[in-house]
Design a protein around this motif. Sequence first.
Motif, PDB file in Angstrom:
ATOM      1  N   VAL A 138       1.169  -1.214  -0.338  1.00  0.00           N
ATOM      2  CA  VAL A 138       0.014   0.412   0.133  1.00  0.00           C
ATOM      3  C   VAL A 138       1.019   1.745   0.108  1.00  0.00           C
ATOM      4  N   SER A 139       1.654   1.214   1.069  1.00  0.00           N
ATOM      5  CA  SER A 139       2.750   2.397   0.355  1.00  0.00           C
ATOM      6  C   SER A 139       3.385   2.442  -0.406  1.00  0.00           C
ATOM      7  N   GLY A 140       3.873   1.446  -1.050  1.00  0.00           N
ATOM      8  CA  GLY A 140       4.579   1.660  -3.067  1.00  0.00           C
ATOM      9  C   GLY A 140       4.121   2.148  -3.542  1.00  0.00           C
ATOM     10  N   LEU A 141       2.780   2.356  -3.217  1.00  0.00           N
ATOM     11  CA  LEU A 141       1.478   2.282  -4.393  1.00  0.00           C
ATOM     12  C   LEU A 141       0.717   3.578  -4.402  1.00  0.00           C
ATOM     13  N   LEU A 142       0.746   4.416  -3.136  1.00  0.00           N
ATOM     14  CA  LEU A 142       0.630   5.204  -2.953  1.00  0.00           C
ATOM     15  C   LEU A 142       1.609   6.311  -3.567  1.00  0.00           C
ATOM     16  N   ARG A 143       3.111   5.710  -2.885  1.00  0.00           N
ATOM     17  CA  ARG A 143       4.287   6.982  -3.301  1.00  0.00           C
ATOM     18  C   ARG A 143       4.477   6.425  -5.693  1.00  0.00           C
ATOM     19  N   ALA A 144       3.618   5.920  -5.524  1.00  0.00           N
ATOM     20  CA  ALA A 144       3.599   5.551  -6.556  1.00  0.00           C
ATOM     21  C   ALA A 144       2.596   6.075  -7.936  1.00  0.00           C
ATOM     22  N   GLY A 145       1.763   6.404  -6.783  1.00  0.00           N
ATOM     23  CA  GLY A 145       0.230   7.759  -7.066  1.00  0.00           C
ATOM     24  C   GLY A 145      -0.725   7.165  -7.871  1.00  0.00           C
ATOM     25  N   ALA A 146      -1.163   6.030  -6.564  1.00  0.00           N
ATOM     26  CA  ALA A 146      -2.929   5.275  -6.188  1.00  0.00           C
ATOM     27  C   ALA A 146      -3.287   6.886  -5.656  1.00  0.00           C
ATOM     28  N   ASP A 147      -4.525   6.613  -6.249  1.00  0.00           N
ATOM     29  CA  ASP A 147      -5.614   7.518  -6.011  1.00  0.00           C
ATOM     30  C   ASP A 147      -6.316   7.227  -4.288  1.00  0.00           C
ATOM     31  N   LEU A 148      -6.454   7.338  -3.618  1.00  0.00           N
ATOM     32  CA  LEU A 148      -6.992   8.124  -1.896  1.00  0.00           C
ATOM     33  C   LEU A 148      -8.556   8.352  -2.256  1.00  0.00           C
ATOM     34  N   GLN A 149      -9.290   9.016  -3.230  1.00  0.00           N
ATOM     35  CA  GLN A 149     -10.488   9.034  -3.565  1.00  0.00           C
ATOM     36  C   GLN A 149     -10.909   7.736  -4.350  1.00  0.00           C
ATOM     37  N   ALA A 150      -9.687   6.981  -5.205  1.00  0.00           N
ATOM     38  CA  ALA A 150     -10.562   5.806  -6.043  1.00  0.00           C
ATOM     39  C   ALA A 150     -11.363   5.134  -5.455  1.00  0.00           C
ATOM     40  N   THR A 151     -12.801   4.194  -6.147  1.00  0.00           N
ATOM     41  CA  THR A 151     -13.313   3.882  -5.254  1.00  0.00           C
ATOM     42  C   THR A 151     -13.398   2.301  -6.118  1.00  0.00           C
ATOM     43  N   ASP A 152     -14.084   0.949  -5.453  1.00  0.00           N
ATOM     44  CA  ASP A 152     -13.576  -0.435  -6.567  1.00  0.00           C
ATOM     45  C   ASP A 152     -15.162  -0.378  -6.996  1.00  0.00           C
ATOM     46  N   GLU A 153     -15.297  -1.553  -7.682  1.00  0.00           N
ATOM     47  CA  GLU A 153     -16.958  -1.318  -8.623  1.00  0.00           C
ATOM     48  C   GLU A 153     -18.005  -1.380  -7.309  1.00  0.00           C
ATOM     49  N   GLU A 154     -17.654  -2.287  -6.191  1.00  0.00           N
ATOM     50  CA  GLU A 154     -18.735  -2.074  -5.525  1.00  0.00           C
ATOM     51  C   GLU A 154     -18.888  -0.329  -4.649  1.00  0.00           C
ATOM     52  N   GLY A 155     -18.603   0.281  -4.549  1.00  0.00           N
ATOM     53  CA  GLY A 155     -18.014   1.359  -3.917  1.00  0.00           C
ATOM     54  C   GLY A 155     -17.453   2.188  -2.363  1.00  0.00           C
TER      55      GLY A 155
END
Length: 124
Positions: A25-42
């Motif tokens: 999770v930490s690495g993906l955040l540094r790589a630019g993952a979006d904390l506001q993203a949602t999955d298919e279930e909301g």
Amino acid sequence: MSKAGSLTLNQEMMTAARQGRGRLVSGLLRAGADLQATDEEGNTVISLMNTGLMIAATEGKAENVNIFIRAGADVQTRDESGETGLDKAVKRGHRAAAEAFLDHGITGYNREESLQQCDKNRER
């Protein structure tokens, strides 16, 4: 990053959070993952990080507890039975994980009493 690349990054982030994989999770955040993203279930990334936090507490993985909290998981999160991550860590004798919750300011608990109970539970 392309929209497709960002989507994959966010999907990986959600999967890692669901599984309690703090370092990923930490690495993906540094790589630019979006904390506001949602999955298919909301479900939002933050709600999934709260799930990851509870998994880390249950497993006694203090490093992951710290990672999830620093990434935005709510230290006060409770599961469906009303337990916090601190409750789970104490119940299982995971002192380092319990200390992580206490160090990050969870409220409603006495530090000394929580750690004493944790140590008793570890001895069982």
